[in-house]
Write a protein that holds these residues in place. Structure first.
Motif, short mmCIF file in Angstrom:
data_model
loop_
_atom_site.label_atom_id
_atom_site.label_comp_id
_atom_site.label_asym_id
_atom_site.label_seq_id
_atom_site.Cartn_x
_atom_site.Cartn_y
_atom_site.Cartn_z
N ARG A 1 3.39 -6.32 13.61
CA ARG A 1 4.04 -7.40 13.20
C ARG A 1 4.86 -7.06 11.48
NH1 ARG A 1 -0.54 -11.23 12.11
NH2 ARG A 1 -0.58 -10.79 13.36
N GLY A 2 5.12 -5.50 11.26
CA GLY A 2 5.68 -4.69 10.47
C GLY A 2 5.66 -3.55 10.07
N PHE A 3 6.76 -2.95 9.26
CA PHE A 3 5.72 -1.55 9.09
C PHE A 3 6.81 -1.76 7.52
CE2 PHE A 3 8.06 -1.98 13.18
CZ PHE A 3 7.85 -0.42 14.12
N GLN A 4 4.93 -0.97 6.92
CA GLN A 4 4.42 -0.85 5.98
C GLN A 4 4.38 0.02 4.86
OE1 GLN A 4 -0.17 -2.05 5.40
NE2 GLN A 4 0.81 -4.17 6.49
N GLN A 5 4.90 -0.49 3.68
CA GLN A 5 4.55 0.96 2.70
C GLN A 5 3.34 0.60 2.58
OE1 GLN A 5 5.60 0.52 -1.43
NE2 GLN A 5 7.34 2.42 -1.27
N ALA A 6 2.35 1.82 2.44
CA ALA A 6 0.40 1.44 2.76
C ALA A 6 0.28 2.25 1.01
CB ALA A 6 0.43 1.83 4.05
N HIS A 7 -0.89 1.77 0.24
CA HIS A 7 -1.33 3.05 -0.03
C HIS A 7 -3.38 2.91 0.17
CE1 HIS A 7 2.28 1.39 -2.23
NE2 HIS A 7 2.56 2.69 -2.40
N GLN A 8 -3.59 2.23 1.36
CA GLN A 8 -4.93 2.20 1.46
C GLN A 8 -5.94 3.38 1.73
OE1 GLN A 8 -6.31 -1.68 3.67
NE2 GLN A 8 -6.47 0.21 5.34
#
Length: 757
Positions: free
Chosen positions: A81-88
């Motif tokens: 549903r998306g290509f996201q910037q992540a930090h998790q």
């Protein structure tokens, strides 16, 4: 052919070759899908396919989960549903500073569920430097990373409409569309416990003109065609391109300002006209990084597991600093909400990572590690407390005050980038106060711990586990004081570093809960989870005496009884009694699935336990069990871990163990010997020297060390000093299928312990 294109061509060809004198192409061994087959009920890593550079500030990933779902990518899901910037860094903490882009074809669809497109793993490439997926709707998405940005390419099917949707995620956001310059700028503010002025500023530069555009918000699904800016909860944007277009998007982000985001974009992606430029540059960075540890003489599967783990051990802690116009480091502090000069790293939980992640960094990245530990004291100045779980500010999760472990360990290894007096003062403050955040912010039950010599249960949750970890931390405070000749702090912390003895009950042979009046918690059950323990049971926490294994051996009645108890961990049934949890948590299921008795490698408390045989005169058993754990519980697949990977800790355990060493007691300068997986490992050190670990005749059956030499001299110790590694040289093992029960059994061969044999 232009000179620039020719340079990139040579770079790519060099990476594809393993000719002598060229950097071996190791990045192809890495599978970033390792550990992604996870869920709330059962985790095989709780990872996502991270596209990033080593320790980068921002990472990128495909998103299968709903906005705000900690399980952002699950292998079993069939749509993106998306290509996201992540930090998790943990599914259990969710994420922060997130926004996503999603290509859409046909009818413009904004809602995250309705715009989702199906895909197959057969059409997916997941590497550190490059992610690609061909969606079932014929759109292909590609990503290659920089430290503070990403290069994306969306290839739309011919003659079909082409849209890109920017989703502002779960919190406040602002967007502005610049049609003339083909870019979107804005910010997002989402995550837990953030300062009000915390913003992740971004610039998205497209290489093709817009046909149409507008603003939308994801709470009610409202859309405003041709509107060029907006601000509110979940605000995003959409843009349309010519049908069948191939669109590149270069993204830069900053926590400081839009101007800094523009500088990050220009500096990191300004000369990268095509995705291939960024991909080649990222591959070069990763190959240079992975070649710091060149392993040889293993199977294909072992190579893939090693380098996949090494990749994930190279993501945390994350850089939180940026470089100004003059190239000087500065950062927005998540602790006090202002901008400071210098370095800052975030996104790690010390309860997990003090054990292996940071001891690995001390070998491979001492300069970075020095900056990291110095920044701990800057964080103390900014929020009043040493960090324990930074995400990106202080969360106080889990138990213990393990910042002192990092500080003492760095000093013991000659990494002296901070004022030890200030560090000890900060730690005393931690040990004599309880902070406003979670249980590891300050010290739960500190007054009772000081007066009784233990944390009482049930007065304090998880009290016995806290007692054990406080005692270890107090040893680290003591040892830092001893190394820096601070008698005042030595006197304070020396009184508590043996407190583990106060929660050991010789009648049952385990650590157990103890009330404030001194009585043991009734109805003791070693299989019962929770209660006085943290995510484990008495079988797991018996061994949490990192600083004094010999003292524990003495409590348990000597070497043979200690060794027998270690053996029993593996021979006991995998019985689980849910205890105070009231139902099965995933760690229980994972221990049962491992079928290794009460050994629960999927959680941190017992991960050092196999190495304790080195302290009781049976080092060959450490060798056998370490190899068994690596062979049975790790792989490079989506099922690659036996539980949560946890910010690089479980991967770092594998990297160190596969080299044949492990840090049982961070805070001293020793690594304990295990059994190397590979016939040869060459560590290229930051100082230019090389440390080589050779394991002659090594194979999956020949796990036992018959003899060893260090730089040509006989070596019988069950440990090696940090300086021996950093000075370069060769540690040579002769491996065998049968154990040598005479080697490494003398008192002088045992690793460090407060109590001496």
């Amino acid at each position: 052919m232009s000179s620039k294109f020719f340079l990139v061509f040579l770079l790519v060809m060099g990476l594809l070759s393993n000719s002598p004198g060229q950097t071996p192409d190791l990045v192809h061994y890495v599978n970033t899908l390792q550990g992604t087959n996870s869920s709330h009920q059962l985790t095989r890593g709780n990872t996502y396919p991270t596209t990033a550079l080593p320790f980068a500030m921002h990472t990128w990933t495909p998103q299968t989960g709903k906005n705000g779902d900690g399980w952002k990518y699950q292998y079993a899901k069939d749509s993106i549903r998306g290509f996201q910037q992540a930090h998790q860094c943990s599914s259990w903490t969710n994420d922060y500073a997130v926004f996503s882009l999603m290509p859409v074809t046909g009818t413009l669809t904004l809602d995250e569920g309705k715009r989702a497109a199906r895909f197959s793993h057969a059409n997916e490439i997941a590497k550190p430097h490059y992610y690609k997926v061909a969606l079932d709707n014929k759109i292909t998405t590609e990503m290659s990373p920089t430290e503070r940005g990403v290069h994306l390419r969306f290839t739309f099917p011919k003659k079909q409409d082409a849209f890109v949707v920017l989703d502002g995620y779960t919190g406040m956001s602002g967007v502005s569309i610049d049609v003339k310059n083909q870019k979107i700028t804005g910010y997002v503010h989402n995550g837990r416990g953030l300062k009000e002025n915390f913003k992740n500023y971004f610039i998205i530069q497209f290489d093709k003109p817009f046909v149409a555009q507008g603003i939308w918000e994801n709470k009610k699904g409202e859309k405003w065609d041709d509107r060029l800016s907006g601000e509110g909860r979940g605000y995003g944007a959409y843009i349309q391109f010519k049908p069948g277009e191939t669109v590149q998007a270069r993204v830069g982000s900053s926590y400081i300002s839009l101007e800094q985001a523009a500088l990050n974009l220009s500096r990191e992606l300004g000369t990268h006209k095509t995705l291939e430029d960024t991909k080649a540059a990222a591959a070069l960075v990763w190959n240079e990084h992975l070649n710091k540890v060149l392993v040889e003489g293993g199977t294909q599967a072992e190579m893939e597991t090693f380098y996949s783990c090494f990749f994930r051990a190279s993501l945390f802690s994350r850089k939180f600093f940026e470089l100004n116009q003059a190239g000087e480091p500065y950062y927005f502090s998540p602790y006090d909400g202002t901008v400071h000069e210098g370095y800052l790293y975030t996104d790690t939980g010390f309860w997990d990572t003090f054990r292996a992640q940071f001891p690995l960094n001390a070998i491979l990245h001492p300069t970075m590690h020095g900056r990291y530990v110095a920044a701990l004291l800057d964080a103390k100045d900014q929020c009043g407390w040493l960090p324990s779980w930074s995400f990106p500010g202080e969360a106080g999760s889990m138990i213990g005050n393990h910042a002192i472990s990092l500080l003492a360990d760095a000093w013991a290894k000659g990494i002296r980038t901070f004022d030890p007096e200030k560090a000890l003062e900060a730690y005393l403050h931690e040990a004599t106060n309880k902070g406003p955040w979670g249980p590891a912010n300050g010290r739960d039950g500190w007054k009772d711990y000081f007066t009784l010599g233990y944390v009482p249960y049930p007065k304090v949750r998880e009290a016995t586990a806290k007692t054990l970890e406080y005692a270890y931390d107090d040893f680290c405070g003591y040892n830092l004081a001893k190394m820096t000749n601070s008698q005042f702090y030595q006197d304070i912390f020396s009184r508590q570093m043996y407190n583990y003895k106060n929660v050991y009950d010789p009648q049952v042979g385990f650590m157990r809960g103890r009330g404030a009046e001194g009585t043991w918690t009734p109805n003791f059950d070693p299989y019962e989870w929770g209660g006085p323990f943290t995510e484990g049971n008495a079988w797991h926490y018996l061994w949490s005496v990192f600083q004094d294994p010999q003292g524990l051996i003495d409590l348990m009645g000597g070497d043979q009884k200690f060794t027998d108890k270690l053996d029993a961990v593996f021979s006991e049934p995998s019985t689980v009694h849910v205890g105070t949890y009231g139902g099965k948590i995933h760690e229980m299921t994972e221990m049962e699935m491992a079928e290794m008795g009460q050994y629960a490698h999927g959680n941190q408390p017992i991960q050092h336990m196999v190495y304790l045989y080195n302290y009781s005169g049976a080092p060959w058993k450490a060798q056998q069990h370490a190899r068994e754990v690596m062979a049975r519980l790790y792989s490079a697949t989506e099922d690659g871990y036996p539980g949560d990977e946890d910010q690089g800790q479980t991967s770092s355990w594998y990297v160190l163990s596969a080299l044949g060493i492990y840090s049982v007691c961070p805070g001293v300068d020793e690594y304990v010997i295990g059994s190397p997986v590979f016939r040869k490992a060459t560590i290229t050190l930051e100082n230019g020297k090389k440390f080589v670990i050779e394991a002659e005749d090594n194979d999956p059956k020949k796990v036992y060390i018959q003899s060893a030499t260090l730089n040509g001299r006989p070596f019988t110790h069950n440990f090696i000093h940090y300086a021996d590694i950093m000075n370069g040289g060769t540690l040579h093992f002769q491996m065998s299928e049968t154990p040598n029960t005479a080697r490494g059994t003398q008192p002088e061969d045992r690793p460090f312990s407060l109590t001496q044999k």
